[in-house]
Design a protein around this motif. Structure first.
Motif, PDB file in Angstrom:
ATOM      1  N   ALA A 110       0.268 -15.486 -56.508  1.00 49.10           N
ATOM      2  CA  ALA A 110       0.440 -15.062 -55.130  1.00 49.10           C
ATOM      3  C   ALA A 110      -0.638 -15.732 -54.292  1.00 49.10           C
ATOM      4  CB  ALA A 110       0.343 -13.544 -55.025  1.00 49.10           C
ATOM      5  N   TRP A 111      -0.537 -15.534 -53.003  1.00 53.31           N
ATOM      6  CA  TRP A 111      -1.539 -16.055 -52.075  1.00 53.31           C
ATOM      7  C   TRP A 111      -2.454 -14.915 -51.668  1.00 53.31           C
ATOM      8  CZ3 TRP A 111      -1.700 -21.117 -52.021  1.00 53.31           C
ATOM      9  CH2 TRP A 111      -0.555 -21.807 -52.394  1.00 53.31           C
ATOM     10  N   MET A 112      -3.762 -15.199 -51.644  1.00 55.48           N
ATOM     11  CA  MET A 112      -4.766 -14.179 -51.359  1.00 55.48           C
ATOM     12  C   MET A 112      -5.544 -14.554 -50.105  1.00 55.48           C
ATOM     13  SD  MET A 112      -7.809 -12.768 -53.832  1.00 55.48           S
ATOM     14  CE  MET A 112      -8.778 -14.261 -53.856  1.00 55.48           C
ATOM     15  N   ASN A 113      -5.774 -13.555 -49.252  1.00 60.44           N
ATOM     16  CA  ASN A 113      -6.639 -13.715 -48.092  1.00 60.44           C
ATOM     17  C   ASN A 113      -8.076 -13.705 -48.605  1.00 60.44           C
ATOM     18  OD1 ASN A 113      -8.468 -12.660 -45.943  1.00 60.44           O
ATOM     19  ND2 ASN A 113      -6.590 -12.833 -44.722  1.00 60.44           N
ATOM     20  N   LEU A 114      -8.845 -14.733 -48.300  1.00 66.08           N
ATOM     21  CA  LEU A 114     -10.188 -14.849 -48.854  1.00 66.08           C
ATOM     22  C   LEU A 114     -11.218 -13.979 -48.146  1.00 66.08           C
ATOM     23  CD1 LEU A 114     -10.225 -18.660 -49.690  1.00 66.08           C
ATOM     24  CD2 LEU A 114      -9.708 -16.720 -51.183  1.00 66.08           C
ATOM     25  N   LYS A 115     -10.869 -13.405 -46.998  1.00 68.19           N
ATOM     26  CA  LYS A 115     -11.773 -12.455 -46.327  1.00 68.19           C
ATOM     27  C   LYS A 115     -11.550 -11.049 -46.861  1.00 68.19           C
ATOM     28  CE  LYS A 115     -12.590 -14.875 -42.034  1.00 68.19           C
ATOM     29  NZ  LYS A 115     -12.232 -15.019 -40.626  1.00 68.19           N
ATOM     30  N   THR A 116     -10.288 -10.621 -46.877  1.00 66.42           N
ATOM     31  CA  THR A 116      -9.983  -9.250 -47.303  1.00 66.42           C
ATOM     32  C   THR A 116      -9.866  -9.120 -48.814  1.00 66.42           C
ATOM     33  OG1 THR A 116      -7.576  -9.559 -47.197  1.00 66.42           O
ATOM     34  CG2 THR A 116      -8.710  -8.849 -45.158  1.00 66.42           C
ATOM     35  N   ARG A 117      -9.676 -10.268 -49.509  1.00 68.32           N
ATOM     36  CA  ARG A 117      -9.476 -10.307 -50.964  1.00 68.32           C
ATOM     37  C   ARG A 117      -8.216  -9.545 -51.366  1.00 68.32           C
ATOM     38  NH1 ARG A 117     -12.334 -14.566 -51.874  1.00 68.32           N
ATOM     39  NH2 ARG A 117     -12.323 -14.202 -54.101  1.00 68.32           N
ATOM     40  N   LYS A 118      -7.231  -9.542 -50.470  1.00 64.80           N
ATOM     41  CA  LYS A 118      -5.951  -8.895 -50.739  1.00 64.80           C
ATOM     42  C   LYS A 118      -4.839  -9.933 -50.644  1.00 64.80           C
ATOM     43  CE  LYS A 118      -7.312  -4.324 -49.163  1.00 64.80           C
ATOM     44  NZ  LYS A 118      -7.516  -3.727 -50.441  1.00 64.80           N
ATOM     45  N   LEU A 119      -3.728  -9.642 -51.317  1.00 66.13           N
ATOM     46  CA  LEU A 119      -2.584 -10.543 -51.269  1.00 66.13           C
ATOM     47  C   LEU A 119      -2.008 -10.585 -49.865  1.00 66.13           C
ATOM     48  CD1 LEU A 119      -0.795  -9.615 -54.609  1.00 66.13           C
ATOM     49  CD2 LEU A 119      -2.573 -11.326 -54.193  1.00 66.13           C
ATOM     50  N   GLN A 120      -1.482 -11.738 -49.497  1.00 69.28           N
ATOM     51  CA  GLN A 120      -0.907 -11.897 -48.162  1.00 69.28           C
ATOM     52  C   GLN A 120       0.313 -12.801 -48.218  1.00 69.28           C
ATOM     53  OE1 GLN A 120      -3.954 -14.107 -45.881  1.00 69.28           O
ATOM     54  NE2 GLN A 120      -2.567 -15.861 -46.029  1.00 69.28           N
ATOM     55  N   PRO A 121       1.202 -12.677 -47.230  1.00 70.26           N
ATOM     56  CA  PRO A 121       2.329 -13.616 -47.145  1.00 70.26           C
ATOM     57  C   PRO A 121       1.813 -15.034 -46.878  1.00 70.26           C
ATOM     58  CG  PRO A 121       2.729 -11.680 -45.789  1.00 70.26           C
ATOM     59  CD  PRO A 121       1.294 -11.614 -46.227  1.00 70.26           C
ATOM     60  N   PHE A 122       2.601 -15.995 -47.255  1.00 67.33           N
ATOM     61  CA  PHE A 122       2.298 -17.395 -46.955  1.00 67.33           C
ATOM     62  C   PHE A 122       2.430 -17.570 -45.445  1.00 67.33           C
ATOM     63  CE2 PHE A 122       3.130 -22.034 -47.332  1.00 67.33           C
ATOM     64  CZ  PHE A 122       2.083 -22.354 -48.188  1.00 67.33           C
ATOM     65  N   PRO A 123       1.488 -18.268 -44.783  1.00 67.76           N
ATOM     66  CA  PRO A 123       1.562 -18.418 -43.324  1.00 67.76           C
ATOM     67  C   PRO A 123       2.904 -18.991 -42.854  1.00 67.76           C
ATOM     68  CG  PRO A 123      -0.555 -19.189 -44.154  1.00 67.76           C
ATOM     69  CD  PRO A 123       0.304 -18.919 -45.356  1.00 67.76           C
ATOM     70  N   ASP A 124       3.447 -18.382 -41.818  1.00 69.08           N
ATOM     71  CA  ASP A 124       4.763 -18.775 -41.293  1.00 69.08           C
ATOM     72  C   ASP A 124       4.850 -20.263 -40.972  1.00 69.08           C
ATOM     73  OD1 ASP A 124       5.931 -16.296 -41.518  1.00 69.08           O
ATOM     74  OD2 ASP A 124       5.458 -15.699 -39.452  1.00 69.08           O
ATOM     75  N   ASP A 125       3.834 -20.800 -40.311  1.00 69.82           N
ATOM     76  CA  ASP A 125       3.928 -22.203 -39.906  1.00 69.82           C
ATOM     77  C   ASP A 125       3.678 -23.185 -41.047  1.00 69.82           C
ATOM     78  OD1 ASP A 125       1.347 -21.153 -39.653  1.00 69.82           O
ATOM     79  OD2 ASP A 125       0.758 -22.596 -38.128  1.00 69.82           O
ATOM     80  N   LEU A 126       3.449 -22.670 -42.250  1.00 68.58           N
ATOM     81  CA  LEU A 126       3.317 -23.534 -43.436  1.00 68.58           C
ATOM     82  C   LEU A 126       4.482 -23.338 -44.406  1.00 68.58           C
ATOM     83  CD1 LEU A 126      -0.497 -23.064 -44.199  1.00 68.58           C
ATOM     84  CD2 LEU A 126       0.602 -24.984 -43.007  1.00 68.58           C
ATOM     85  N   GLN A 127       5.412 -22.450 -44.078  1.00 67.00           N
ATOM     86  CA  GLN A 127       6.532 -22.126 -44.974  1.00 67.00           C
ATOM     87  C   GLN A 127       7.292 -23.366 -45.446  1.00 67.00           C
ATOM     88  OE1 GLN A 127       7.744 -19.344 -46.437  1.00 67.00           O
ATOM     89  NE2 GLN A 127       6.347 -17.871 -45.544  1.00 67.00           N
ATOM     90  N   HIS A 128       7.356 -24.386 -44.593  1.00 66.00           N
ATOM     91  CA  HIS A 128       8.105 -25.600 -44.953  1.00 66.00           C
ATOM     92  C   HIS A 128       7.566 -26.257 -46.222  1.00 66.00           C
ATOM     93  CE1 HIS A 128       4.669 -27.159 -42.674  1.00 66.00           C
ATOM     94  NE2 HIS A 128       4.840 -28.273 -43.372  1.00 66.00           N
ATOM     95  N   VAL A 129       6.271 -26.104 -46.499  1.00 66.46           N
ATOM     96  CA  VAL A 129       5.679 -26.726 -47.691  1.00 66.46           C
ATOM     97  C   VAL A 129       6.375 -26.214 -48.949  1.00 66.46           C
ATOM     98  CG1 VAL A 129       3.578 -26.982 -49.083  1.00 66.46           C
ATOM     99  CG2 VAL A 129       3.441 -27.096 -46.573  1.00 66.46           C
ATOM    100  N   LEU A 130       6.517 -24.901 -49.069  1.00 69.50           N
ATOM    101  CA  LEU A 130       7.151 -24.333 -50.256  1.00 69.50           C
ATOM    102  C   LEU A 130       8.673 -24.389 -50.177  1.00 69.50           C
ATOM    103  CD1 LEU A 130       4.802 -21.301 -50.960  1.00 69.50           C
ATOM    104  CD2 LEU A 130       4.827 -23.547 -52.059  1.00 69.50           C
ATOM    105  N   GLN A 131       9.227 -24.239 -48.986  1.00 69.85           N
ATOM    106  CA  GLN A 131      10.682 -24.307 -48.852  1.00 69.85           C
ATOM    107  C   GLN A 131      11.218 -25.676 -49.254  1.00 69.85           C
ATOM    108  OE1 GLN A 131      12.631 -21.750 -48.329  1.00 69.85           O
ATOM    109  NE2 GLN A 131      10.968 -20.335 -47.959  1.00 69.85           N
ATOM    110  N   ASN A 132      10.423 -26.737 -49.022  1.00 67.36           N
ATOM    111  CA  ASN A 132      10.849 -28.096 -49.337  1.00 67.36           C
ATOM    112  C   ASN A 132      10.465 -28.546 -50.746  1.00 67.36           C
ATOM    113  OD1 ASN A 132      11.976 -28.378 -46.790  1.00 67.36           O
ATOM    114  ND2 ASN A 132      10.079 -29.136 -45.912  1.00 67.36           N
ATOM    115  N   ALA A 133       9.814 -27.669 -51.513  1.00 67.75           N
ATOM    116  CA  ALA A 133       9.408 -28.018 -52.881  1.00 67.75           C
ATOM    117  C   ALA A 133      10.636 -28.190 -53.767  1.00 67.75           C
ATOM    118  CB  ALA A 133       8.506 -26.922 -53.450  1.00 67.75           C
TER     119      ALA A 133
END
Length: 159
Positions: A110-133
């Motif tokens: 999963a993706w983790m927020n490095l400030k809160t140390r909690k899991l977070q969704p993948f940033p919306d404006d980067l979704q294309h990186v994984l969608q195009n994998a």
């Protein structure tokens, strides 16, 4: 399918003179990060968004030995992704210079927020990186239940 080629170095071998388990892990990490970087998810971008990947488990099946002297190729494919991109399943295959499949790995994370140390969704404006994998033939939309159902995730998954 995305591929990266590697030369097996002396330092990649174990006491049996074949590719060490730790080298498989390093080659897979290098391959998937090379794909992500080539598609815009650089260290600088991750630092800007203050997030990074966390691995829950990696399971490797070994079929044949890999030895020094001939290059190997490592593939990367997306085997699953949650709708918000928080959870992922990456798959790798190892091939010798003749195309023989030497090993297969499935890893989940999963993706983790490095400030809160909690899991977070993948940033919306980067979704294309994984969608195009490149995706595996059995690609699946992952749910929290999929992550819990594996019985291997000893963490609290946010609701």
């Amino acid at each position: 399918m995305y591929f990266k080629e590697f030369e097996i170095r002396w330092s990649d071998l174990d006491a049996n003179r074949h590719l060490a388990n730790s080298a498989y892990i390093n080659f897979m990490s290098h391959t998937r990060m090379a794909f992500l970087i080539e598609n815009g998810l650089t260290q600088k971008v991750m630092a800007t968004y203050d997030f990074g990947p966390v691995i829950f488990h990696e399971h490797i099946w070994y079929f044949k030995e890999a030895f020094q002297g001939k290059p190997i190729r490592v593939s990367f494919e997306l085997g699953g992704l949650s709708e918000d991109g928080m959870f992922f399943r990456f798959e790798h295959n190892f091939y010798d210079h003749k195309g023989t499949n030497l090993a297969h790995c499935e890893m989940q994370g999963a993706w983790m927020n490095l400030k809160t140390r909690k899991l977070q969704p993948f940033p919306d404006d980067l979704q294309h990186v994984l969608q195009n994998a490149p995706k595996t033939p059995n690609f699946k939309i992952l749910t929290k239940e999929d992550m819990r159902a594996s019985g291997r995730i000893p963490i609290d998954i946010p609701n």
